[in-house]
Motif scaffolding. Structure first.
Motif, PDB file in Angstrom:
ATOM      1  N   GLY A 196       0.714  -1.206  -0.036  1.00 30.41           N
ATOM      2  CA  GLY A 196       0.079  -0.021   0.086  1.00 30.41           C
ATOM      3  C   GLY A 196       0.816   1.329  -0.036  1.00 30.41           C
ATOM      4  O   GLY A 196       1.961   1.048   0.134  1.00 30.41           O
ATOM      5  N   LEU A 197       0.214   2.350   0.047  1.00 19.58           N
ATOM      6  CA  LEU A 197       1.008   3.682   0.020  1.00 19.58           C
ATOM      7  C   LEU A 197      -0.047   4.800   0.762  1.00 19.58           C
ATOM      8  O   LEU A 197      -1.082   4.586   0.780  1.00 19.58           O
ATOM      9  CB  LEU A 197       1.439   4.022  -1.181  1.00 19.58           C
ATOM     10  N   THR A 251       6.953   1.371   5.555  1.00 21.43           N
ATOM     11  CA  THR A 251       8.380   1.538   5.139  1.00 21.43           C
ATOM     12  C   THR A 251       9.089   2.811   5.432  1.00 21.43           C
ATOM     13  O   THR A 251       8.193   3.973   5.133  1.00 21.43           O
ATOM     14  CB  THR A 251       8.720   0.928   3.873  1.00 21.43           C
ATOM     15  N   GLY A 252      10.365   3.138   5.374  1.00 20.71           N
ATOM     16  CA  GLY A 252      10.849   4.450   5.203  1.00 20.71           C
ATOM     17  C   GLY A 252      12.642   4.391   5.285  1.00 20.71           C
ATOM     18  O   GLY A 252      12.721   3.519   6.201  1.00 20.71           O
ATOM     19  N   GLY A 293       5.279 -15.600   6.976  1.00 22.65           N
ATOM     20  CA  GLY A 293       4.073 -16.004   6.547  1.00 22.65           C
ATOM     21  C   GLY A 293       2.965 -14.733   6.956  1.00 22.65           C
ATOM     22  O   GLY A 293       1.688 -15.011   7.156  1.00 22.65           O
ATOM     23  N   TYR A 294       3.652 -13.582   6.866  1.00 23.56           N
ATOM     24  CA  TYR A 294       2.703 -12.373   7.190  1.00 23.56           C
ATOM     25  C   TYR A 294       1.735 -12.120   6.217  1.00 23.56           C
ATOM     26  O   TYR A 294       1.994 -12.238   5.090  1.00 23.56           O
ATOM     27  CB  TYR A 294       3.747 -11.099   7.472  1.00 23.56           C
ATOM     28  N   SER A 295       0.429 -12.052   6.355  1.00 20.35           N
ATOM     29  CA  SER A 295      -0.632 -11.811   5.597  1.00 20.35           C
ATOM     30  C   SER A 295      -1.261 -10.333   5.493  1.00 20.35           C
ATOM     31  O   SER A 295      -2.045  -9.954   4.728  1.00 20.35           O
ATOM     32  CB  SER A 295      -1.794 -12.867   5.853  1.00 20.35           C
ATOM     33  N   GLY A 296      -0.461  -9.368   6.006  1.00 18.26           N
ATOM     34  CA  GLY A 296      -1.187  -7.954   6.292  1.00 18.26           C
ATOM     35  C   GLY A 296      -0.544  -7.095   5.053  1.00 18.26           C
ATOM     36  O   GLY A 296       0.383  -7.711   4.223  1.00 18.26           O
ATOM     37  N   PHE A 297      -0.894  -5.870   5.051  1.00 20.24           N
ATOM     38  CA  PHE A 297      -0.211  -4.930   4.206  1.00 20.24           C
ATOM     39  C   PHE A 297       1.074  -4.147   4.537  1.00 20.24           C
ATOM     40  O   PHE A 297       1.272  -4.260   5.835  1.00 20.24           O
ATOM     41  CB  PHE A 297      -1.254  -3.763   4.004  1.00 20.24           C
ATOM     42  N   ILE A 298       1.814  -3.930   3.550  1.00 15.13           N
ATOM     43  CA  ILE A 298       3.098  -3.177   4.063  1.00 15.13           C
ATOM     44  C   ILE A 298       3.113  -1.886   3.028  1.00 15.13           C
ATOM     45  O   ILE A 298       2.837  -1.931   1.804  1.00 15.13           O
ATOM     46  CB  ILE A 298       4.584  -4.009   3.732  1.00 15.13           C
ATOM     47  N   SER A 299       3.118  -0.717   3.642  1.00  7.82           N
ATOM     48  CA  SER A 299       2.652   0.415   3.029  1.00  7.82           C
ATOM     49  C   SER A 299       4.024   1.427   3.063  1.00  7.82           C
ATOM     50  O   SER A 299       4.615   1.495   3.880  1.00  7.82           O
ATOM     51  CB  SER A 299       1.609   1.225   3.727  1.00  7.82           C
ATOM     52  N   HIS A 300       4.106   2.158   1.741  1.00  5.39           N
ATOM     53  CA  HIS A 300       5.264   3.136   1.796  1.00  5.39           C
ATOM     54  C   HIS A 300       4.833   4.569   2.213  1.00  5.39           C
ATOM     55  O   HIS A 300       3.789   5.071   2.026  1.00  5.39           O
ATOM     56  CB  HIS A 300       5.405   3.313   0.014  1.00  5.39           C
ATOM     57  N   GLU A 301       5.605   4.892   3.242  1.00  3.25           N
ATOM     58  CA  GLU A 301       5.246   6.212   3.588  1.00  3.25           C
ATOM     59  C   GLU A 301       6.597   6.935   3.864  1.00  3.25           C
ATOM     60  O   GLU A 301       7.216   7.018   4.959  1.00  3.25           O
ATOM     61  CB  GLU A 301       4.855   6.076   5.192  1.00  3.25           C
ATOM     62  N   LEU A 353       8.834   0.907  10.187  1.00  4.40           N
ATOM     63  CA  LEU A 353      10.318   0.341  10.177  1.00  4.40           C
ATOM     64  C   LEU A 353      11.439   1.488  10.271  1.00  4.40           C
ATOM     65  O   LEU A 353      12.415   1.443  10.786  1.00  4.40           O
ATOM     66  CB  LEU A 353      10.601  -0.454   9.203  1.00  4.40           C
ATOM     67  N   TYR A 354      10.909   2.898   9.877  1.00  3.68           N
ATOM     68  CA  TYR A 354      11.901   4.029   9.937  1.00  3.68           C
ATOM     69  C   TYR A 354      12.006   4.357  11.510  1.00  3.68           C
ATOM     70  O   TYR A 354      13.077   4.471  12.034  1.00  3.68           O
ATOM     71  CB  TYR A 354      11.195   5.230   9.086  1.00  3.68           C
ATOM     72  N   HIS A 355      10.834   4.384  12.058  1.00  2.00           N
ATOM     73  CA  HIS A 355      10.929   4.846  13.536  1.00  2.00           C
ATOM     74  C   HIS A 355      11.600   3.845  14.401  1.00  2.00           C
ATOM     75  O   HIS A 355      12.360   4.075  15.309  1.00  2.00           O
ATOM     76  CB  HIS A 355       9.485   5.041  14.022  1.00  2.00           C
TER      77      HIS A 355
END
Length: 300
Positions: free
Chosen positions: A35-36, A242-243, A270-278, A216-218
């Motif tokens: 996502g983003l 992410t960042g 096995g993570y099934s959630g979203f990973i979003s660009h921020e 992940l940035y923080h």
């Protein structure tokens, strides 16, 4: 955080379809759902959705105004994380008013229960609309200690967990760094600035519908040890941001975090959630290319 693209560049590229035509690598989605944040685009919600689809994106975070939700559905995008904005919902290109004390700051006292009431309304709305997650944050410490803040956060989440469980909506609590230089401003004393603090909160609440939003940035600024934290605690993570570090820029090889390795680790777990660009493209970067390349890095 708001990222400003050149609007003329955006619209001309969208119309032409050439500069933004995603490569097969981007369109052949990997096993991570990406996502983003809509602030990556200086455009209205219709153009933003069209851009996201061209890039192979699966969903958008923080589209808070209910009037925008049908547009996402029409484009086949998920509203990945709902933010409970003061006033009930705002434009996707603006920030909500701060609200009264305790608004979306569950580590501090909630004045008159206003945020809790608004969150409960939004849990029901999210369930109706198929929105999987709602973000909560913990606010700044101020005169409160970590332990006082932890008791406040646990008490708040214990009060609302049954409704979230019954409605199938996950509350995700985000970590925020305490005022490090080199990126966008952060609270000087964020209550949830260290991952063990937040992990203790969600494990004590012990609900399948109360998890971490792992930024992940923080996390790298405050704690590091990202891969081990993922391996040991993936069951408590409901959403990921992410960042790049330093600076919160694109997640390429110029940054200290190895996002290809992180992405492989997340998939293996096995993570099934979203990973979003921020994040904000660094100076001199072609913003659209930087985003497309970053998406490709997470396609494992």
């Amino acid at each position: 955080m708001r990222l400003v693209f050149d609007r003329r560049q955006f619209l001309s590229a969208l119309a032409a379809g050439t500069a933004l035509a995603a490569s097969p690598r981007v369109l052949a989605r990997g096993r991570l759902r990406q996502g983003l944040t809509p602030h990556l685009f200086d455009a209205d919600i219709e153009a933003t959705c069209r851009m996201a689809k061209r890039l192979g994106i699966d969903g958008l975070d923080f589209v808070s105004h209910p009037a925008d939700w049908p547009t996402l559905k029409r484009h086949g995008l998920t509203m990945t994380v709902l933010r409970v904005d003061y006033g009930g919902g705002i434009s996707t290109l603006a920030r909500a008013p701060a609200g009264p004390p305790g608004w979306n700051a569950i580590g501090t006292p909630d004045q008159h229960g206003q945020f809790e009431a608004a969150l409960r309304e939004r849990i029901d709305a999210a369930a109706r609309e198929g929105i999987p997650n709602i973000i909560v944050t913990c606010g700044a410490r101020g005169s409160l200690s970590y332990e006082e803040g932890k008791r406040n956060a646990i008490g708040f989440l214990q009060r609302v967990r049954a409704q979230a469980e019954a409605r199938g909506v996950t509350l995700v609590m985000e970590n925020i760094n305490s005022g490090h230089a080199g990126g966008p401003p952060a609270p000087p004393g964020s209550m949830f600035d260290h991952l063990p603090w937040g992990l203790d909160v969600v494990t004590q609440v012990n609900s399948s519908r109360v998890k971490l939003l792992l930024d992940l940035y923080h996390a790298q600024l405050m704690d590091g040890n990202i891969t081990n934290f993922l391996r040991n605690n993936i069951q408590w993570i409901g959403h990921i941001h992410t960042g790049g570090v330093p600076g919160r820029h694109e997640i390429d090889e110029t940054q200290e975090l190895n996002y290809r390795h992180i992405a492989r680790t997340i998939v293996e777990l096995g993570y099934s959630g979203f990973i979003s660009h921020e994040w904000t493209p660094s100076a001199g970067q072609d913003k659209l290319i930087a985003l497309r390349n970053s998406i490709a890095i997470l396609d494992v």
